[in-house]
Write an enzyme that holds these catalytic residues in place. Sequence first.
Site, PDB file in Angstrom:
ATOM      1  N   THR A  56      29.988  -9.875  35.661  1.00 60.02           N
ATOM      2  CA  THR A  56      31.079  -9.334  36.465  1.00 60.02           C
ATOM      3  C   THR A  56      31.172 -10.191  37.718  1.00 60.02           C
ATOM      4  O   THR A  56      30.267 -10.205  38.545  1.00 60.02           O
ATOM      5  CB  THR A  56      30.837  -7.869  36.831  1.00 60.02           C
TER       6      THR A  56
ATOM      7  N   LYS B 121      37.754  -5.482  34.629  1.00 59.87           N
ATOM      8  CA  LYS B 121      36.433  -4.934  34.971  1.00 59.87           C
ATOM      9  C   LYS B 121      36.469  -4.272  36.347  1.00 59.87           C
ATOM     10  O   LYS B 121      35.797  -3.264  36.570  1.00 59.87           O
ATOM     11  CB  LYS B 121      35.378  -6.039  34.935  1.00 59.87           C
TER      12      LYS B 121
ATOM     13  N   LYS C 123      27.751  -5.114  44.644  1.00 56.49           N
ATOM     14  CA  LYS C 123      28.434  -6.408  44.513  1.00 56.49           C
ATOM     15  C   LYS C 123      29.799  -6.229  43.872  1.00 56.49           C
ATOM     16  O   LYS C 123      30.802  -6.759  44.356  1.00 56.49           O
ATOM     17  CB  LYS C 123      27.563  -7.362  43.688  1.00 56.49           C
TER      18      LYS C 123
END
Length: 295
Positions: A102, A177, A245
Amino acid sequence: MMLSKDNTVIGFIGTGVMGKSMAGHLLKAGYSIIVYNRTKSRSDELITQGAVWKNTVAEVVSQANVVITMVGYPKDVEEIYFGQDGIISNAKAGTYVIDMTTSTPSLARRIYLESKKNGIYAVDAPVSGGDIGAREARLAIMVGGDASAFEALLPIFQIIGKNIQLQGDSGAGQHTKMCNQIAIASTMIGVCEAIVYAERAGLDPDTVLKSIETGAAGSWSLSNLGPRMINGNFEPGFYVKHFIKDMGIALDAAKEMGLLTPGLELAKSLYDELASKGEENSGTQALYKLLAGEV
Protein backbone atom coordinates in the site's frame (compact mmCIF):
# COMPACT_ATOMS: atom_id res chain seq x y z
CA MET A 1 5.31 -14.21 -24.50
CA MET A 2 2.42 -15.81 -22.64
CA LEU A 3 3.17 -16.41 -18.98
CA SER A 4 2.92 -19.98 -17.74
CA LYS A 5 4.34 -21.91 -14.82
CA ASP A 6 6.92 -23.44 -17.14
CA ASN A 7 8.36 -20.16 -18.39
CA THR A 8 7.81 -17.94 -15.34
CA VAL A 9 10.23 -17.24 -12.51
CA ILE A 10 8.67 -15.06 -9.83
CA GLY A 11 10.89 -12.87 -7.70
CA PHE A 12 9.20 -12.06 -4.39
CA ILE A 13 10.62 -9.13 -2.43
CA GLY A 14 9.21 -8.73 1.08
CA THR A 15 8.33 -11.90 2.98
CA GLY A 16 6.76 -10.43 6.10
CA VAL A 17 3.41 -11.21 7.74
CA MET A 18 1.49 -11.26 4.45
CA GLY A 19 4.22 -11.69 1.85
CA LYS A 20 5.33 -15.02 3.27
CA SER A 21 1.87 -16.54 2.83
CA MET A 22 1.43 -15.05 -0.64
CA ALA A 23 4.80 -16.36 -1.85
CA GLY A 24 4.02 -19.72 -0.26
CA HIS A 25 0.80 -20.11 -2.27
CA LEU A 26 2.66 -19.40 -5.51
CA LEU A 27 5.34 -21.91 -4.57
CA LYS A 28 2.76 -24.59 -3.81
CA ALA A 29 1.03 -23.84 -7.11
CA GLY A 30 4.18 -24.87 -8.94
CA TYR A 31 5.87 -21.57 -9.75
CA SER A 32 9.64 -21.15 -9.42
CA ILE A 33 10.13 -18.57 -6.66
CA ILE A 34 13.20 -16.57 -5.71
CA VAL A 35 13.03 -14.41 -2.61
CA TYR A 36 14.68 -11.48 -0.89
CA ASN A 37 13.87 -9.85 2.43
CA ARG A 38 15.90 -7.43 4.53
CA THR A 39 15.78 -9.94 7.38
CA LYS A 40 16.68 -13.29 5.84
CA SER A 41 15.22 -15.35 8.69
CA ARG A 42 11.72 -14.30 7.61
CA SER A 43 12.29 -16.22 4.39
CA ASP A 44 13.61 -19.39 6.04
CA GLU A 45 10.27 -21.25 5.88
CA LEU A 46 9.90 -20.46 2.18
CA ILE A 47 13.47 -21.56 1.49
CA THR A 48 12.75 -24.85 3.26
CA GLN A 49 9.72 -25.28 0.97
CA GLY A 50 11.82 -24.77 -2.15
CA ALA A 51 12.18 -21.02 -2.72
CA VAL A 52 15.64 -19.82 -3.73
CA TRP A 53 17.25 -17.06 -1.66
CA LYS A 54 19.09 -14.14 -3.25
CA ASN A 55 21.20 -11.61 -1.36
CA THR A 56 20.07 -8.47 -3.19
CA VAL A 57 17.13 -7.01 -5.07
CA ALA A 58 19.33 -6.80 -8.19
CA GLU A 59 20.05 -10.54 -8.06
CA VAL A 60 16.35 -11.31 -7.79
CA VAL A 61 15.23 -9.18 -10.70
CA SER A 62 18.07 -10.24 -12.98
CA GLN A 63 16.75 -13.83 -12.82
CA ALA A 64 12.98 -13.26 -12.68
CA ASN A 65 10.49 -12.30 -15.37
CA VAL A 66 7.76 -11.45 -12.84
CA VAL A 67 8.68 -9.45 -9.73
CA ILE A 68 6.30 -8.92 -6.79
CA THR A 69 7.08 -6.40 -4.07
CA MET A 70 5.32 -6.40 -0.70
CA VAL A 71 7.21 -4.09 1.66
CA GLY A 72 6.40 -1.57 4.37
CA TYR A 73 6.45 2.07 3.36
CA PRO A 74 6.53 4.24 0.22
CA LYS A 75 10.17 5.07 0.97
CA ASP A 76 10.95 1.32 0.83
CA VAL A 77 9.11 1.02 -2.47
CA GLU A 78 11.01 3.98 -3.89
CA GLU A 79 14.36 2.53 -2.83
CA ILE A 80 13.58 -0.93 -4.20
CA TYR A 81 12.43 0.39 -7.57
CA PHE A 82 14.68 3.39 -8.14
CA GLY A 83 17.85 2.60 -6.16
CA GLN A 84 21.08 1.86 -8.01
CA ASP A 85 20.66 -1.84 -7.26
CA GLY A 86 16.90 -1.65 -7.69
CA ILE A 87 14.29 -3.15 -9.95
CA ILE A 88 14.10 -0.69 -12.84
CA SER A 89 17.88 -0.56 -13.32
CA ASN A 90 18.27 -4.33 -13.30
CA ALA A 91 15.10 -5.88 -14.71
CA LYS A 92 15.15 -7.19 -18.25
CA ALA A 93 12.85 -5.72 -20.89
CA GLY A 94 9.60 -7.67 -20.90
CA THR A 95 9.59 -8.20 -17.13
CA TYR A 96 6.33 -7.70 -15.25
CA VAL A 97 6.60 -5.84 -11.93
CA ILE A 98 3.77 -5.80 -9.40
CA ASP A 99 3.87 -3.56 -6.35
CA MET A 100 1.42 -4.98 -3.82
CA THR A 101 2.53 -2.62 -1.05
CA THR A 102 0.00 0.00 0.00
CA SER A 103 1.78 3.08 -1.29
CA THR A 104 1.02 6.46 -2.85
CA PRO A 105 -0.85 6.74 -6.17
CA SER A 106 1.77 9.23 -7.40
CA LEU A 107 4.61 6.78 -6.75
CA ALA A 108 2.69 4.02 -8.55
CA ARG A 109 2.35 6.33 -11.55
CA ARG A 110 6.06 7.17 -11.46
CA ILE A 111 7.00 3.47 -11.35
CA TYR A 112 4.72 2.81 -14.32
CA LEU A 113 6.17 5.60 -16.46
CA GLU A 114 9.81 4.82 -15.68
CA SER A 115 9.25 1.10 -16.20
CA LYS A 116 7.63 1.76 -19.57
CA LYS A 117 10.75 3.60 -20.74
CA ASN A 118 12.71 0.40 -20.07
CA GLY A 119 10.24 -1.99 -21.67
CA ILE A 120 9.00 -3.20 -18.27
CA TYR A 121 5.30 -3.75 -17.55
CA ALA A 122 4.31 -2.28 -14.17
CA VAL A 123 1.06 -2.54 -12.22
CA ASP A 124 0.09 -1.41 -8.74
CA ALA A 125 -1.92 -4.08 -6.95
CA PRO A 126 -2.42 -3.38 -3.24
CA VAL A 127 -4.43 -5.92 -1.28
CA SER A 128 -6.93 -6.14 1.55
CA GLY A 129 -7.70 -9.05 3.83
CA GLY A 130 -4.86 -8.97 6.33
CA ASP A 131 -2.96 -11.98 7.56
CA ILE A 132 -6.09 -14.15 7.40
CA GLY A 133 -6.80 -13.29 3.77
CA ALA A 134 -3.16 -13.86 2.83
CA ARG A 135 -3.01 -17.19 4.68
CA GLU A 136 -6.27 -18.44 3.14
CA ALA A 137 -5.51 -17.06 -0.37
CA ARG A 138 -8.64 -14.95 -0.48
CA LEU A 139 -7.25 -11.43 -0.64
CA ALA A 140 -9.02 -8.60 -2.43
CA ILE A 141 -6.58 -7.33 -5.07
CA MET A 142 -7.05 -3.82 -6.49
CA VAL A 143 -5.11 -3.34 -9.72
CA GLY A 144 -4.02 -0.25 -11.59
CA GLY A 145 -2.26 -0.47 -14.97
CA ASP A 146 -2.65 -1.60 -18.55
CA ALA A 147 -5.39 -4.13 -19.29
CA SER A 148 -2.94 -6.31 -21.22
CA ALA A 149 -0.61 -6.58 -18.23
CA PHE A 150 -3.58 -7.31 -15.95
CA GLU A 151 -4.72 -10.16 -18.21
CA ALA A 152 -1.21 -11.63 -18.35
CA LEU A 153 -0.88 -11.56 -14.56
CA LEU A 154 -4.43 -12.67 -13.70
CA PRO A 155 -3.49 -16.37 -13.23
CA ILE A 156 -0.93 -15.31 -10.63
CA PHE A 157 -3.40 -13.03 -8.86
CA GLN A 158 -5.98 -15.83 -8.79
CA ILE A 159 -3.64 -18.02 -6.73
CA ILE A 160 -3.39 -15.47 -3.90
CA GLY A 161 -6.73 -13.69 -4.08
CA LYS A 162 -10.44 -14.13 -4.74
CA ASN A 163 -11.76 -10.64 -5.49
CA ILE A 164 -9.54 -9.26 -8.25
CA GLN A 165 -10.52 -6.07 -10.04
CA LEU A 166 -8.78 -3.88 -12.60
CA GLN A 167 -9.65 -0.40 -11.35
CA GLY A 168 -8.12 1.69 -14.14
CA ASP A 169 -4.78 3.14 -15.18
CA SER A 170 -1.63 3.11 -13.03
CA GLY A 171 -2.32 4.52 -9.57
CA ALA A 172 -5.96 3.43 -9.61
CA GLY A 173 -5.17 0.38 -7.49
CA GLN A 174 -3.62 2.59 -4.82
CA HIS A 175 -6.52 5.05 -4.92
CA THR A 176 -8.91 2.12 -4.44
CA LYS A 177 -6.88 0.89 -1.46
CA MET A 178 -7.25 4.35 0.06
CA CYS A 179 -11.04 3.98 -0.25
CA ASN A 180 -10.68 0.67 1.58
CA GLN A 181 -8.59 2.17 4.39
CA ILE A 182 -10.89 5.16 4.77
CA ALA A 183 -13.86 2.80 5.22
CA ILE A 184 -11.95 0.67 7.73
CA ALA A 185 -10.72 3.63 9.78
CA SER A 186 -14.10 4.76 11.08
CA THR A 187 -15.42 1.20 11.24
CA MET A 188 -12.61 0.19 13.62
CA ILE A 189 -13.57 2.93 16.04
CA GLY A 190 -17.16 1.66 16.07
CA VAL A 191 -16.13 -1.99 16.54
CA CYS A 192 -13.89 -1.14 19.49
CA GLU A 193 -16.47 1.13 21.09
CA ALA A 194 -19.19 -1.53 20.73
CA ILE A 195 -17.13 -4.24 22.42
CA VAL A 196 -16.01 -1.95 25.25
CA TYR A 197 -19.63 -0.88 25.72
CA ALA A 198 -20.83 -4.50 25.86
CA GLU A 199 -18.25 -5.34 28.52
CA ARG A 200 -19.03 -2.27 30.63
CA ALA A 201 -22.75 -3.06 30.43
CA GLY A 202 -22.05 -6.49 31.92
CA LEU A 203 -22.89 -8.39 28.75
CA ASP A 204 -21.08 -11.41 27.34
CA PRO A 205 -19.24 -9.80 24.39
CA ASP A 206 -19.06 -13.09 22.48
CA THR A 207 -22.84 -13.42 22.60
CA VAL A 208 -23.27 -9.76 21.65
CA LEU A 209 -21.00 -10.34 18.68
CA LYS A 210 -23.14 -13.27 17.52
CA SER A 211 -26.20 -11.00 17.48
CA ILE A 212 -24.77 -7.94 15.79
CA GLU A 213 -22.31 -9.33 13.24
CA THR A 214 -25.05 -10.66 10.95
CA GLY A 215 -27.16 -7.50 10.98
CA ALA A 216 -26.67 -3.98 9.69
CA ALA A 217 -23.58 -3.55 11.90
CA GLY A 218 -21.81 -6.46 10.26
CA SER A 219 -18.32 -5.93 8.87
CA TRP A 220 -15.09 -7.81 8.24
CA SER A 221 -13.48 -5.99 11.17
CA LEU A 222 -16.32 -6.90 13.52
CA SER A 223 -16.31 -10.60 12.60
CA ASN A 224 -12.55 -11.11 12.32
CA LEU A 225 -10.98 -8.62 14.72
CA GLY A 226 -13.79 -8.41 17.29
CA PRO A 227 -13.02 -11.92 18.64
CA ARG A 228 -9.33 -11.04 18.88
CA MET A 229 -10.14 -7.98 20.99
CA ILE A 230 -12.37 -10.04 23.28
CA ASN A 231 -9.66 -12.69 23.70
CA GLY A 232 -6.90 -10.18 24.34
CA ASN A 233 -5.08 -11.12 21.14
CA PHE A 234 -3.35 -8.04 19.78
CA GLU A 235 -0.78 -9.76 17.57
CA PRO A 236 -0.47 -8.06 14.20
CA GLY A 237 -2.44 -9.24 11.24
CA PHE A 238 -1.83 -5.69 10.10
CA TYR A 239 0.46 -3.40 12.06
CA VAL A 240 -0.73 -0.20 13.74
CA LYS A 241 2.31 1.60 12.27
CA HIS A 242 1.38 0.53 8.75
CA PHE A 243 -2.24 1.60 9.21
CA ILE A 244 -1.05 5.02 10.37
CA LYS A 245 1.08 5.20 7.22
CA ASP A 246 -1.94 4.33 5.05
CA MET A 247 -4.19 6.87 6.74
CA GLY A 248 -1.53 9.53 6.21
CA ILE A 249 -1.43 8.74 2.48
CA ALA A 250 -5.23 8.89 2.30
CA LEU A 251 -5.37 12.21 4.18
CA ASP A 252 -2.79 13.75 1.85
CA ALA A 253 -4.63 12.53 -1.24
CA ALA A 254 -7.98 13.74 0.12
CA LYS A 255 -6.49 17.16 0.87
CA GLU A 256 -5.21 17.40 -2.72
CA MET A 257 -8.77 16.72 -3.92
CA GLY A 258 -10.30 19.20 -1.48
CA LEU A 259 -12.24 16.54 0.42
CA LEU A 260 -13.38 16.62 4.03
CA THR A 261 -12.59 13.34 5.85
CA PRO A 262 -13.45 13.91 9.53
CA GLY A 263 -13.81 10.20 10.32
CA LEU A 264 -10.41 9.48 8.87
CA GLU A 265 -8.84 12.38 10.76
CA LEU A 266 -10.30 11.16 14.06
CA ALA A 267 -9.12 7.58 13.47
CA LYS A 268 -5.62 8.79 12.58
CA SER A 269 -5.43 10.86 15.76
CA LEU A 270 -6.51 7.91 17.91
CA TYR A 271 -4.02 5.55 16.28
CA ASP A 272 -1.26 8.16 16.65
CA GLU A 273 -2.04 8.26 20.37
CA LEU A 274 -2.05 4.46 20.52
CA ALA A 275 1.35 4.30 18.81
CA SER A 276 2.75 6.92 21.20
CA LYS A 277 1.88 4.53 24.04
CA GLY A 278 4.12 1.81 22.57
CA GLU A 279 1.57 -0.10 20.48
CA GLU A 280 2.92 0.66 16.99
CA ASN A 281 3.87 -2.99 16.43
CA SER A 282 0.54 -4.36 17.63
CA GLY A 283 -2.33 -5.28 15.32
CA THR A 284 -4.89 -2.65 14.40
CA GLN A 285 -7.37 -4.25 16.81
CA ALA A 286 -5.22 -2.84 19.64
CA LEU A 287 -7.26 0.37 19.35
CA TYR A 288 -9.55 -1.48 21.75
CA LYS A 289 -6.90 -1.07 24.46
CA LEU A 290 -6.91 2.71 24.10
CA LEU A 291 -10.71 2.99 24.28
CA ALA A 292 -10.89 0.52 27.16
CA GLY A 293 -8.31 2.51 29.09
CA GLU A 294 -5.80 -0.33 29.10
CA VAL A 295 -2.87 1.75 27.79
